[in-house]
Scaffold this active site. Structure first.
Site, short mmCIF file in Angstrom:
data_model
loop_
_atom_site.label_atom_id
_atom_site.label_comp_id
_atom_site.label_asym_id
_atom_site.label_seq_id
_atom_site.Cartn_x
_atom_site.Cartn_y
_atom_site.Cartn_z
N TYR A 1 25.67 -13.58 41.94
CA TYR A 1 24.38 -14.25 41.76
C TYR A 1 23.22 -13.28 41.73
CZ TYR A 1 24.72 -13.18 46.65
OH TYR A 1 24.90 -12.50 47.82
N GLY A 2 23.48 -12.01 41.98
CA GLY A 2 22.42 -11.00 42.07
C GLY A 2 22.68 -9.84 41.14
N LEU B 1 25.12 -7.82 40.81
CA LEU B 1 26.46 -7.68 40.25
C LEU B 1 26.69 -8.52 39.00
CD1 LEU B 1 28.74 -7.56 43.42
CD2 LEU B 1 27.96 -5.65 42.00
N GLN B 2 25.73 -9.35 38.62
CA GLN B 2 25.90 -10.14 37.40
C GLN B 2 25.52 -9.35 36.15
OE1 GLN B 2 23.29 -13.64 37.09
NE2 GLN B 2 22.01 -12.71 38.65
N GLU C 1 28.98 -3.77 48.91
CA GLU C 1 28.21 -4.84 49.57
C GLU C 1 27.94 -4.51 51.03
OE1 GLU C 1 26.59 -7.29 48.27
OE2 GLU C 1 27.33 -6.88 46.26
#
Length: 156
Positions: free
Chosen positions: A29-30, A32-33, A96
């Site tokens: 959603y952040g 990494l998209q 992460e």
């Protein structure tokens, strides 16, 4: 934000490496998209398709350019990554870092996936993270930071 060392301790799901023997999907959603971020971190862009998750939001984190997923009324939109190798999962887990926990979730379309949830919810304010603002202000420099992190960490 990139970290320099993998997270110590047991897997997040209780299974070896936190995954089953079958490849599993990851909802992102952040940062990494973005394909350029994935290329910098894992050297390729896995399968990507739009997805959404209800009951959560991508929160802006004070002083940071990346978001944290926190529980909230509403829906967060992102993408589903598929076809990740075990080595790629390990890289993403290390990237992460300890502020995020990988948890299983059920997406709006009924599919199951893993997602990185921000574990320090008390630090989160009311603002949502903006992917458009991230792209406009930070993406090229962030990709460089990711590539530097990956180089320092070493190749699998």
């Amino acid at each position: 934000m990139p970290r320099s060392a993998p997270r110590p301790g047991p897997s997040r799901s209780g299974r070896p490496d936190g995954l089953s023997a079958e490849p599993e999907a990851l909802f992102v959603y952040g940062t990494l998209q973005f394909p350029d971020v994935l290329k910098a971190l894992i050297g390729r862009v896995p399968g990507l398709e739009p997805a959404a998750l209800a009951g959560w939001r991508a929160a802006a984190l004070p002083g940071r350019i990346y978001p944290g997923l926190v529980s909230a009324a509403g829906t967060v939109h992102g993408v589903l990554l598929s076809g990740l190798t075990l080595a790629e999962w390990r890289i993403l887990d290390a990237f992460e870092g300890p502020e995020y926990d990988r948890r299983p979730v059920l997406l709006l379309d009924g599919r199951s996936a893993w997602v990185y949830v921000y574990s320090l919810e008390a630090e989160v304010g009311d603002d949502d993270w903006s992917s458009a603002a991230f792209v406009a202000r930070h993406l090229p420099a962030y990709v460089e930071r990711c590539a530097d992190w990956r180089t320092r960490r070493g190749r699998c």
